[in-house]
Design a protein around this motif. Structure first.
Motif, PDB file in Angstrom:
ATOM      1  N   UNK A   1       0.582  -1.310   0.049  1.00 20.15           N
ATOM      2  CA  UNK A   1      -0.056  -0.089  -0.063  1.00 20.15           C
ATOM      3  C   UNK A   1       0.826   1.246  -0.199  1.00 20.15           C
ATOM      4  N   UNK A   2       2.206   1.047   0.629  1.00 20.72           N
ATOM      5  CA  UNK A   2       2.755   2.392   0.604  1.00 20.72           C
ATOM      6  C   UNK A   2       3.317   2.868  -0.845  1.00 20.72           C
ATOM      7  N   UNK A   3       3.544   1.776  -1.673  1.00 18.10           N
ATOM      8  CA  UNK A   3       4.118   1.884  -3.066  1.00 18.10           C
ATOM      9  C   UNK A   3       2.702   2.481  -3.924  1.00 18.10           C
ATOM     10  N   UNK A   4       1.791   1.796  -3.735  1.00 21.67           N
ATOM     11  CA  UNK A   4       0.595   2.313  -4.359  1.00 21.67           C
ATOM     12  C   UNK A   4      -0.080   3.694  -4.313  1.00 21.67           C
ATOM     13  N   UNK A   5       0.318   4.212  -2.904  1.00 25.10           N
ATOM     14  CA  UNK A   5      -0.164   5.462  -2.542  1.00 25.10           C
ATOM     15  C   UNK A   5       0.659   6.297  -3.358  1.00 25.10           C
ATOM     16  N   UNK A   6       1.779   6.009  -3.928  1.00 20.79           N
ATOM     17  CA  UNK A   6       2.697   7.080  -4.683  1.00 20.79           C
ATOM     18  C   UNK A   6       2.265   7.001  -6.190  1.00 20.79           C
ATOM     19  N   UNK A   7       1.288   6.319  -6.470  1.00 21.45           N
ATOM     20  CA  UNK A   7       0.966   6.141  -7.952  1.00 21.45           C
ATOM     21  C   UNK A   7      -0.044   7.397  -8.039  1.00 21.45           C
ATOM     22  N   UNK A   8       0.013   8.353  -9.035  1.00 17.96           N
ATOM     23  CA  UNK A   8      -0.669   9.596  -9.009  1.00 17.96           C
ATOM     24  C   UNK A   8      -2.142   9.354  -9.358  1.00 17.96           C
ATOM     25  N   UNK A   9      -2.670   8.587 -10.421  1.00 20.75           N
ATOM     26  CA  UNK A   9      -3.990   8.511 -10.667  1.00 20.75           C
ATOM     27  C   UNK A   9      -4.666   7.255 -10.058  1.00 20.75           C
ATOM     28  N   UNK A  10      -4.100   6.569  -9.058  1.00 20.79           N
ATOM     29  CA  UNK A  10      -4.727   5.616  -8.398  1.00 20.79           C
ATOM     30  C   UNK A  10      -6.172   5.795  -7.813  1.00 20.79           C
ATOM     31  N   UNK A  11      -6.151   7.105  -7.233  1.00 29.12           N
ATOM     32  CA  UNK A  11      -7.451   7.598  -6.691  1.00 29.12           C
ATOM     33  C   UNK A  11      -8.543   7.555  -7.675  1.00 29.12           C
ATOM     34  N   UNK A  12      -8.057   8.315  -8.786  1.00 28.76           N
ATOM     35  CA  UNK A  12      -9.101   8.433  -9.649  1.00 28.76           C
ATOM     36  C   UNK A  12      -9.762   7.083 -10.391  1.00 28.76           C
ATOM     37  N   UNK A  13      -8.838   6.113 -10.516  1.00 27.59           N
ATOM     38  CA  UNK A  13      -9.074   4.977 -11.212  1.00 27.59           C
ATOM     39  C   UNK A  13     -10.086   4.123 -10.295  1.00 27.59           C
ATOM     40  N   UNK A  14      -9.833   4.061  -8.799  1.00 28.10           N
ATOM     41  CA  UNK A  14     -10.598   3.388  -7.927  1.00 28.10           C
ATOM     42  C   UNK A  14     -12.042   4.078  -8.029  1.00 28.10           C
TER      43      UNK A  14
END
Length: 435
Positions: free
Chosen positions: A242-255
């Protein structure tokens, strides 16, 4: 003459139908040596242990997987767990099925020879070699071979997973994701599909899947148009670091897009909610910013919709995410301003599961902690006081009990300001019987 002939045909037909019905009523007895000693059912894939006893493959594999180290019939300690196909018994069973086909017994199919760990390991080595050469066509061919094996039986799937194929495919996904995704989209889709039934992957697999290239590729598929790839990406994202996933810029928009445009499967919805929960409850440095971004994109409304219509698993995860959002000041303000939030959370207080009730009580405590009279009175009017009393009587964990007690003390001072509630409308079905 014609009349006599017609009657004779009618009698013959009636006699034939009577004989057929009598045949159907005959109970077919399966010979004892065709029955599996464990399940007592007709064997469909007879195999012989080192003790010389023959069993049905599925039954004896379950016995061995249950950490039993002896032969069920002889009770001898097994020196080897090799299962040797008993072709002679299998062909005898097939002949018996054919002979009794008139009784509705179907011939058992000739079973496929299950794959071995050596075959899987050899294929995995070839996949690694193809990845190092950048040969996506050869890699796609080999991954397709593993997919076919997995479709044949659950036993094959267990063998594939046990041979460490998950980590190898995670490496392949990372390798081809490091180059152009558009160029290798076909092989990446193939790997995605197979990896969904290899969860969990182990430390090495999670490490490869949590690389920046792999995460960007997963998010790219999550935002795509192919429904199968979107679902596969959603299932894999909840397994990454999850720490690495939080660094991905557009993950929030995709979810959020995945929740707003569901693909008709509660599995992918639950996977997305689990990933969101991991993000908003993590100790990542940018956690506050992630929560605010989710709130700005309208996640609160989507969560409330999921709570209204969702099944148990969806409801639990949605309430869990809502509870984490209430830890953020902006998130709590948005929850408080939504007219549906308070009555809906109170409604679900005792209707889903103990875990959901725990999240619901925590949400209510955070909303009511500001001691705003309007919020407290509204909570009383929708029946929260009575439901909290029922929860304490039924029993709950210590944290939930503490939150419920605190809420009751807070609400007690405002009960005279709330409208009277008809006691007949209260729901006491969760009360334990006193006898």
């Amino acid at each position: 003459m014609v009349l006599s002939w017609t009657r004779r045909n009618v009698f013959r037909r009636a006699k034939k139908e009577k004989e057929q019905s009598q045949l159907l009523e005959v109970e077919v007895v399966i010979p004892n040596h065709f029955r599996c000693p464990v399940s007592l059912e007709l064997m469909t894939d007879p195999v012989t242990l080192s003790t010389g006893i023959t069993y049905d493959r599925v039954s004896i594999e379950k016995w061995i997987e249950g950490e039993n180290r002896t032969c069920p019939v002889t009770n001898q300690v097994l020196t080897t767990f090799d299962l040797i196909p008993n072709h002679a018994i299998r062909m005898m069973i097939q002949d018996w099925c054919v002979q009794n086909s008139s009784y509705g017994i179907e011939r058992i199919p000739t079973p496929r020879i299950p794959i071995s760990s050596y075959e899987v390991s050899d294929t995995c080595t070839r996949i690694l070699s193809a990845c190092q050469r950048g040969d996506n066509e050869r890699c796609q061919e080999l991954v397709g071979k593993i997919k076919v094996w997995g479709r044949e039986s659950e036993r094959n799937k267990r063998c594939i997973v046990g041979a460490g194929a998950g980590a190898v495919l995670a490496y392949a996904f990372d390798c081809f994701s490091s180059n152009s995704i558009d160029k290798h989209v076909v092989v990446l889709e193939e790997v995605l599909e197979v990896m969904t039934w290899m969860i969990p992957f182990g430390e090495e697999g999670v490490s490869k899947l949590s690389s920046r290239a792999s995460l960007n590729s997963l998010v790219w598929f999550l935002e795509g148009k192919d429904l199968a790839s979107r679902q596969s990406a959603a299932l894999l994202l909840k397994e990454v670091c999850v720490q690495e996933l939080a660094k991905v810029g557009n993950v929030v928009e995709a979810l959020v897009k995945m929740l707003r445009e569901p693909i008709g499967s509660s599995t992918s919805t639950k996977a997305c909610l689990a990933t969101i929960f991991n993000l908003v409850s993590s100790a990542a440095a940018n956690r506050e910013g992630i929560v605010q971004r989710f709130v700005e994109l309208g996640l609160v409304s989507l969560l409330l919709e999921a709570i209204v219509d969702g099944e148990k698993g969806v409801c639990e995860k949605a309430l869990g995410v809502l509870d984490c959002i209430c830890d953020c000041q902006k998130g709590k303000e948005v929850v408080e301003s939504n007219a549906l939030a308070l009555p809906l959370v109170v409604k679900k207080l005792l209707r889903v599961s103990p875990l959901a009730s725990s999240f619901a009580v925590s949400i209510l405590r955070k909303i009511c902690d500001k001691r705003e009279e309007g919020v407290l009175v509204e909570a009383l009017q929708v029946g929260v006081f009575q439901k909290l009393l029922v929860m304490l009587q039924v029993g709950c964990d210590e944290s939930t009990k503490e939150n419920a007690t605190r809420l009751l003390k807070l609400l007690n001072g405002y009960r005279n300001k709330a409208e009277c509630t008809d006691s007949s409308s209260l729901d006491f079905k969760h009360l334990k019987k006193p006898f």
